[in-house]
Design a protein around this motif. Structure first.
Motif, PDB file in Angstrom:
ATOM      1  N   PRO A   8      43.249  44.924  47.216  1.00  0.00           N
ATOM      2  CA  PRO A   8      44.384  44.058  46.840  1.00  0.00           C
ATOM      3  C   PRO A   8      43.991  43.056  45.745  1.00  0.00           C
ATOM      4  N   ILE A   9      44.944  42.801  44.847  1.00  0.00           N
ATOM      5  CA  ILE A   9      44.742  41.796  43.798  1.00  0.00           C
ATOM      6  C   ILE A   9      45.563  40.573  44.185  1.00  0.00           C
ATOM      7  N   GLU A  10      44.900  39.431  44.313  1.00  0.00           N
ATOM      8  CA  GLU A  10      45.584  38.206  44.728  1.00  0.00           C
ATOM      9  C   GLU A  10      45.252  37.065  43.777  1.00  0.00           C
ATOM     10  N   GLN A  11      46.228  36.202  43.590  1.00  0.00           N
ATOM     11  CA  GLN A  11      46.030  34.964  42.827  1.00  0.00           C
ATOM     12  C   GLN A  11      46.649  33.821  43.629  1.00  0.00           C
ATOM     13  N   ASP A  12      45.841  32.860  43.924  1.00  0.00           N
ATOM     14  CA  ASP A  12      46.288  31.708  44.724  1.00  0.00           C
ATOM     15  C   ASP A  12      46.857  32.166  46.067  1.00  0.00           C
ATOM     16  N   GLY A  13      46.240  33.226  46.646  1.00  0.00           N
ATOM     17  CA  GLY A  13      46.647  33.707  47.957  1.00  0.00           C
ATOM     18  C   GLY A  13      47.891  34.553  47.942  1.00  0.00           C
ATOM     19  N   VAL A  14      48.407  34.861  46.745  1.00  0.00           N
ATOM     20  CA  VAL A  14      49.626  35.659  46.656  1.00  0.00           C
ATOM     21  C   VAL A  14      49.264  37.041  46.129  1.00  0.00           C
ATOM     22  N   LEU A  15      49.751  38.102  46.815  1.00  0.00           N
ATOM     23  CA  LEU A  15      49.496  39.478  46.389  1.00  0.00           C
ATOM     24  C   LEU A  15      50.279  39.768  45.125  1.00  0.00           C
ATOM     25  N   ILE A  16      49.540  40.190  44.076  1.00  0.00           N
ATOM     26  CA  ILE A  16      50.215  40.476  42.804  1.00  0.00           C
ATOM     27  C   ILE A  16      50.027  41.935  42.376  1.00  0.00           C
ATOM     28  N   GLY A  17      49.183  42.694  43.096  1.00  0.00           N
ATOM     29  CA  GLY A  17      48.986  44.089  42.726  1.00  0.00           C
ATOM     30  C   GLY A  17      47.891  44.752  43.547  1.00  0.00           C
TER      31      GLY A  17
ATOM     32  N   GLN B 164      34.807  52.059  46.922  1.00  0.00           N
ATOM     33  CA  GLN B 164      35.386  50.770  47.312  1.00  0.00           C
ATOM     34  C   GLN B 164      34.737  49.624  46.539  1.00  0.00           C
ATOM     35  N   THR B 165      33.427  49.698  46.378  1.00  0.00           N
ATOM     36  CA  THR B 165      32.705  48.653  45.644  1.00  0.00           C
ATOM     37  C   THR B 165      33.162  48.605  44.184  1.00  0.00           C
ATOM     38  N   ARG B 166      33.335  49.794  43.594  1.00  0.00           N
ATOM     39  CA  ARG B 166      33.798  49.839  42.198  1.00  0.00           C
ATOM     40  C   ARG B 166      35.207  49.261  42.073  1.00  0.00           C
ATOM     41  N   GLY B 167      36.088  49.584  43.052  1.00  0.00           N
ATOM     42  CA  GLY B 167      37.459  49.034  43.041  1.00  0.00           C
ATOM     43  C   GLY B 167      37.454  47.527  43.198  1.00  0.00           C
ATOM     44  N   ASN B 168      36.561  46.999  44.043  1.00  0.00           N
ATOM     45  CA  ASN B 168      36.482  45.549  44.231  1.00  0.00           C
ATOM     46  C   ASN B 168      35.980  44.858  42.973  1.00  0.00           C
ATOM     47  N   SER B 169      35.110  45.551  42.240  1.00  0.00           N
ATOM     48  CA  SER B 169      34.631  44.972  40.971  1.00  0.00           C
ATOM     49  C   SER B 169      35.780  44.857  39.966  1.00  0.00           C
ATOM     50  N   HIS B 170      36.588  45.918  39.860  1.00  0.00           N
ATOM     51  CA  HIS B 170      37.753  45.843  38.961  1.00  0.00           C
ATOM     52  C   HIS B 170      38.734  44.784  39.439  1.00  0.00           C
ATOM     53  N   ARG B 171      38.907  44.693  40.730  1.00  0.00           N
ATOM     54  CA  ARG B 171      39.828  43.683  41.279  1.00  0.00           C
ATOM     55  C   ARG B 171      39.382  42.270  40.888  1.00  0.00           C
ATOM     56  N   ALA B 172      38.092  41.998  40.924  1.00  0.00           N
ATOM     57  CA  ALA B 172      37.591  40.666  40.582  1.00  0.00           C
ATOM     58  C   ALA B 172      37.916  40.310  39.129  1.00  0.00           C
ATOM     59  N   ILE B 173      37.826  41.303  38.268  1.00  0.00           N
ATOM     60  CA  ILE B 173      38.155  41.051  36.847  1.00  0.00           C
ATOM     61  C   ILE B 173      39.647  40.824  36.684  1.00  0.00           C
ATOM     62  N   LEU B 174      40.447  41.663  37.312  1.00  0.00           N
ATOM     63  CA  LEU B 174      41.903  41.573  37.151  1.00  0.00           C
ATOM     64  C   LEU B 174      42.465  40.305  37.771  1.00  0.00           C
ATOM     65  N   GLU B 175      41.842  39.802  38.811  1.00  0.00           N
ATOM     66  CA  GLU B 175      42.341  38.547  39.374  1.00  0.00           C
ATOM     67  C   GLU B 175      42.173  37.393  38.400  1.00  0.00           C
ATOM     68  N   LYS B 176      41.203  37.496  37.498  1.00  0.00           N
ATOM     69  CA  LYS B 176      41.003  36.449  36.492  1.00  0.00           C
ATOM     70  C   LYS B 176      41.912  36.651  35.272  1.00  0.00           C
ATOM     71  N   HIS B 177      42.083  37.933  34.936  1.00  0.00           N
ATOM     72  CA  HIS B 177      42.895  38.242  33.742  1.00  0.00           C
ATOM     73  C   HIS B 177      43.814  39.402  34.067  1.00  0.00           C
ATOM     74  N   PHE B 178      44.927  39.101  34.728  1.00  0.00           N
ATOM     75  CA  PHE B 178      45.877  40.149  35.089  1.00  0.00           C
ATOM     76  C   PHE B 178      46.911  40.307  33.972  1.00  0.00           C
ATOM     77  N   ASP B 179      46.417  40.942  32.860  1.00  0.00           N
ATOM     78  CA  ASP B 179      47.299  41.159  31.704  1.00  0.00           C
ATOM     79  C   ASP B 179      47.136  42.587  31.225  1.00  0.00           C
ATOM     80  N   GLU B 180      47.985  42.931  30.245  1.00  0.00           N
ATOM     81  CA  GLU B 180      48.038  44.307  29.774  1.00  0.00           C
ATOM     82  C   GLU B 180      46.716  44.746  29.152  1.00  0.00           C
TER      83      GLU B 180
END
Length: 459
Positions: free
Chosen positions: A124-133, A39-55
């Motif tokens: 969950p991946i969220e940006q501005d409170g909106v679930l994006i992935g 879970q901790t590892r997934g949250n770490s990836h989530r923190a990165i993707l919330e900043k840069h949710f690109d390919e």
């Protein structure tokens, strides 16, 4: 063997229960640690993707996990896979599971490591409170099962060592307990067969040691009683045989011979004397038997010792005068005790009779009465031949006589002092003796002071 088996079953049962709970706790704790790490590892990836949710970021995260022992799957809000480090066909059914609520810290979606191929968490991946992935993390359960298998092996080894250690301890403990018990059993069998010469090893100051000492003491007491019985039977047979021999012999003489009146009177006097001696012995034996059976009545009444001792002096002075001896009684004040008058007189009579027998003309016997706050003390002191130090411990034994020759001139049966001791104890008193050969003997009797009148039965 039964004791050892019982100990083993108890200890083995306790160890099994303890190992079971320890094993379950360790396994659950280890799986929980893996899920938290996942879970901790997934949250770490989530923190990165919330900043840069690109390919590029998604591919980079998937590439990192492909080199690790965990896998990641990244989806959009509709659960369409955007990137993965594992074949999607293997994890598709985990992704399709509905997520009832969106928890910021993530949640576990599979933790059944025994039956499933993967354990899994989602963040969950969220940006501005909106679930994006979502970021799905997977851990292959084969690795966890391998870890648990190694843990099981360690537990089996530890359990085997514990069992061996337990068996070893039980063997030594059983021997330590059973060996003295077996010796005690052999000792009791030896005692029951009549052999009292048992010897038990010292086992310490514990309960086994107390039991061993009790058996040893019992053997000593039984051996003493046997010796006392044998000596008693030997003594009583001798004491009965002697007067009976005299009676039979002189009766035959009187019956078969033509005797003068003087000779006949002399022989009849001897027969009468021996008959009286035999009668006294039987009476004393009867008294001792009643004392042993606790049927000896002691009827206590208040006694004024000053008046009582005057009667004693009046009654026994002629016997002392006839032997050329002196009897003196000193009781300067009125002292009252609660006692059986006839039995107290019997005590004094036996002691005075001994003083006469073992004193010479010119010797003096003195009775002194005194008291303390709680006790009344009667001292009977004579200036006779005395008793040797070696003889003193035995003079209250039945049929024990200082004069080993058992001379008829001294008379007695060796029962007088035994009866005195029992009668004194029946009154709740004590008796002691102090003597030196050639310097006389002193008996000291200690009674309780004045008490209420009562009727008691000895025992």
């Amino acid at each position: 063997m039964k004791l050892g088996l019982l100990f083993f079953l108890i200890l083995f049962g306790l160890e099994t229960i303890m190992f079971f709970f320890l094993h379950s706790t360790l396994v659950e704790s280890r799986v929980e640690e893996e899920l938290i790490a996942l879970q901790t590892r997934g949250n770490s990836h989530r923190a990165i993707l919330e900043k840069h949710f690109d390919e590029n970021t998604i591919s980079h995260v998937a590439l990192m996990e492909s080199e690790a022992n965990t896998d990641v799957v990244i989806t959009n809000s509709n659960k369409e896979i955007l990137g993965a480090s594992v074949d999607s066909s293997l994890i598709q059914r985990y992704i399709k599971r509905p997520i009832t609520s969106s928890i910021r810290k993530g949640k576990t979606i599979e933790d059944n490591w025994k039956k499933e191929e993967y354990i899994s968490t989602v963040s969950p991946i969220e940006q501005d409170g909106v679930l994006i992935g979502h970021v799905y993390m997977f851990q292959d359960t084969a690795w966890i099962q391998s870890l648990i298998s190694r843990l099981n092996k360690q537990f089996l080894i530890a359990g085997f060592i514990a069992v061996i250690f337990t068996i070893t301890i039980i063997i030594f403990l059983s021997k330590a307990l059973a060996k003295p018990l077996i010796k005690m059993k052999e000792a009791t069998s030896q005692i029951s067969s009549g052999d009292f010469s048992v010897s038990l090893p010292k086992t310490g100051d514990d309960e086994l040691g107390d039991l061993a000492r009790s058996i040893q003491l019992l053997a000593g007491d039984l051996n003493y009683l046997r010796e006392e019985r044998n000596e008693f039977l030997s003594s009583i047979s001798h004491e009965l045989r002697t007067p009976l021999t005299y009676i039979k012999g002189y009766a035959d003489i009187v019956q078969k011979r033509d005797l003068s009146p003087e000779e006949r009177s002399q022989y009849l006097s001897i027969i009468l004397e021996e008959t009286n001696r035999l009668s006294d012995m039987v009476k004393n034996l009867f008294d001792l038997a009643r004392i042993d059976k606790n049927t000896f009545d002691i009827k206590k009444r208040p006694i004024d010792l000053k008046e009582f001792m005057k009667k004693i002096e009046t009654k026994f002075s002629p016997a002392f005068t006839e032997k050329g001896m002196l009897l003196s009684v000193n009781c300067l004040e009125s002292i009252t005790i609660s006692a059986d008058a006839s039995r107290l007189e019997q005590i004094i009579f036996n002691l005075l009779d001994n003083a006469i027998k073992y004193s010479s003309p010119g010797d003096k016997t003195t009775i002194n009465i005194s008291r303390t706050k709680k006790h009344v003390i009667i001292n009977i002191n004579d200036t006779g031949r005395g008793i040797s130090e070696e003889e003193l411990p035995f003079i209250f034994n039945r049929f024990y006589r200082v004069d080993k020759s058992r001379a008829r001139a001294l008379g007695g049966t060796g029962l007088g002092l035994a009866i005195v001791k029992e009668l004194v104890h029946a009154h709740g008193g004590t008796i002691s003796v102090c003597s030196r050969e050639g310097d006389g003997t002193e008996f000291e009797i200690v009674f309780k002071g004045e008490t209420e009148c009562e009727n008691n039965t000895f025992g």
